[in-house]
Enzyme design. Sequence first.
Site, PDB file in Angstrom:
ATOM      1  N   GLY A 221       0.765  -1.168  -0.055  1.00  0.00           N
ATOM      2  CA  GLY A 221       0.061   0.086  -0.096  1.00  0.00           C
ATOM      3  C   GLY A 221       0.840   1.423   0.057  1.00  0.00           C
ATOM      4  O   GLY A 221       1.967   1.286   0.561  1.00  0.00           O
TER       5      GLY A 221
ATOM      6  N   GLN B  99       3.060   9.905   1.157  1.00  0.00           N
ATOM      7  CA  GLN B  99       4.429   9.299   1.005  1.00  0.00           C
ATOM      8  C   GLN B  99       5.228   9.772   0.033  1.00  0.00           C
ATOM      9  O   GLN B  99       6.272   9.226   0.124  1.00  0.00           O
ATOM     10  CB  GLN B  99       4.048   7.796   1.275  1.00  0.00           C
ATOM     11  CG  GLN B  99       3.576   7.313   2.814  1.00  0.00           C
ATOM     12  CD  GLN B  99       3.455   5.753   2.631  1.00  0.00           C
ATOM     13  OE1 GLN B  99       2.311   5.364   2.110  1.00  0.00           O
ATOM     14  NE2 GLN B  99       4.333   4.962   3.113  1.00  0.00           N
TER      15      GLN B  99
ATOM     16  N   CYS C 290       6.010  -0.069   7.602  1.00  0.00           N
ATOM     17  CA  CYS C 290       5.775   1.322   6.695  1.00  0.00           C
ATOM     18  C   CYS C 290       6.814   1.644   5.744  1.00  0.00           C
ATOM     19  O   CYS C 290       8.057   1.750   6.184  1.00  0.00           O
ATOM     20  CB  CYS C 290       5.477   2.498   7.818  1.00  0.00           C
ATOM     21  SG  CYS C 290       5.107   3.949   7.009  1.00  0.00           S
ATOM     22  N   LEU C 291       6.677   1.642   4.724  1.00  0.00           N
ATOM     23  CA  LEU C 291       7.640   2.225   3.590  1.00  0.00           C
ATOM     24  C   LEU C 291       8.282   3.325   4.012  1.00  0.00           C
ATOM     25  O   LEU C 291       9.324   3.562   3.686  1.00  0.00           O
ATOM     26  CB  LEU C 291       7.009   2.447   2.124  1.00  0.00           C
ATOM     27  CG  LEU C 291       6.506   0.987   1.399  1.00  0.00           C
ATOM     28  CD1 LEU C 291       5.738   1.351   0.170  1.00  0.00           C
ATOM     29  CD2 LEU C 291       7.445   0.241   1.190  1.00  0.00           C
TER      30      LEU C 291
ATOM     31  N   HIS D  85      -3.895   2.009   7.942  1.00  0.00           N
ATOM     32  CA  HIS D  85      -2.641   2.471   8.103  1.00  0.00           C
ATOM     33  C   HIS D  85      -2.678   3.549   6.934  1.00  0.00           C
ATOM     34  O   HIS D  85      -2.127   4.585   7.179  1.00  0.00           O
ATOM     35  CB  HIS D  85      -1.763   1.441   7.749  1.00  0.00           C
ATOM     36  CG  HIS D  85      -0.228   1.792   7.427  1.00  0.00           C
ATOM     37  ND1 HIS D  85       0.645   1.325   8.678  1.00  0.00           N
ATOM     38  CD2 HIS D  85       0.423   2.386   6.750  1.00  0.00           C
ATOM     39  CE1 HIS D  85       1.745   1.977   8.165  1.00  0.00           C
ATOM     40  NE2 HIS D  85       1.785   2.698   7.239  1.00  0.00           N
ATOM     41  N   GLU D  86      -3.289   3.284   5.756  1.00  0.00           N
ATOM     42  CA  GLU D  86      -3.211   4.313   4.641  1.00  0.00           C
ATOM     43  C   GLU D  86      -4.014   5.514   5.048  1.00  0.00           C
ATOM     44  O   GLU D  86      -3.615   6.823   4.794  1.00  0.00           O
ATOM     45  CB  GLU D  86      -3.565   3.730   3.270  1.00  0.00           C
ATOM     46  CG  GLU D  86      -2.912   2.314   2.736  1.00  0.00           C
ATOM     47  CD  GLU D  86      -1.408   2.718   2.922  1.00  0.00           C
ATOM     48  OE1 GLU D  86      -0.863   4.063   2.664  1.00  0.00           O
ATOM     49  OE2 GLU D  86      -0.574   1.835   2.826  1.00  0.00           O
TER      50      GLU D  86
ATOM     51  N   HIS E 130      -2.188   7.766   7.345  1.00  0.00           N
ATOM     52  CA  HIS E 130      -1.376   8.561   6.484  1.00  0.00           C
ATOM     53  C   HIS E 130      -1.806   9.933   5.819  1.00  0.00           C
ATOM     54  O   HIS E 130      -1.480  10.952   5.893  1.00  0.00           O
ATOM     55  CB  HIS E 130      -0.645   8.021   5.167  1.00  0.00           C
ATOM     56  CG  HIS E 130       0.576   7.057   5.485  1.00  0.00           C
ATOM     57  ND1 HIS E 130       1.745   7.657   5.973  1.00  0.00           N
ATOM     58  CD2 HIS E 130       0.747   5.861   5.297  1.00  0.00           C
ATOM     59  CE1 HIS E 130       2.575   6.630   6.163  1.00  0.00           C
ATOM     60  NE2 HIS E 130       2.235   5.506   5.825  1.00  0.00           N
TER      61      HIS E 130
HETATM   62 ZN    ZN Z   1       3.136   3.667   5.946  1.00  0.00          ZN
END
Ligand code: ZN
Length: 181
Positions: A46, A51, A88-89, A130-131, A134
Amino acid sequence: MSSYPVRVYGDPVLKQAAREVDQVDGSLVRLVDNMVETMYDSEGAGLAAPQVGVQKRLFVYDVGEGPEVMINPSIVELDGEWYYDEGCLSIPGLRLGIVRPNRVHIRGYDLDGEEISIEADEFLGRVFQHEVDHLDGVLMLERLDDDMRRQALRVLRDRELGLDTSAMEAKLVSADAQPEV
Ligand code: ZN
């Protein structure tokens, strides 16, 4: 298509709330294509627009059934409880065992402006929560209790100093690698 650099922890854009998308045009479609490319390049499941430094309320995801986009998402219902080692990226390589609601009912729009309504649980339910976080400028660190958050922040600080944090990291999770989101 091209890939964007993923913004990482410490970048102020990750702490800001994103704005609603008011129009789907060619540039938004290109943004979505490039976000999907970025997600695959990063081997994530995702990716939210902030991000990649874009303050718009949309995210892309792929939980093994092909890429999907969700524009202007809102969570309408949460239920249950589920523990998962989240990644998380934007906080690369750090896994955090986090309890959140298990089942999620989310609504949003696709690129044709059609309303999407999805009920999900476990991994997909976690990706959605999670998204959406963000898009609100919230990182997974803020979903930990105070003690765990202190330990996670210490890992991040010690890493900056080049110290070995593997023993401390092992205390933050229950299992091995899961895809980041
Ligand atoms: Zn993340």
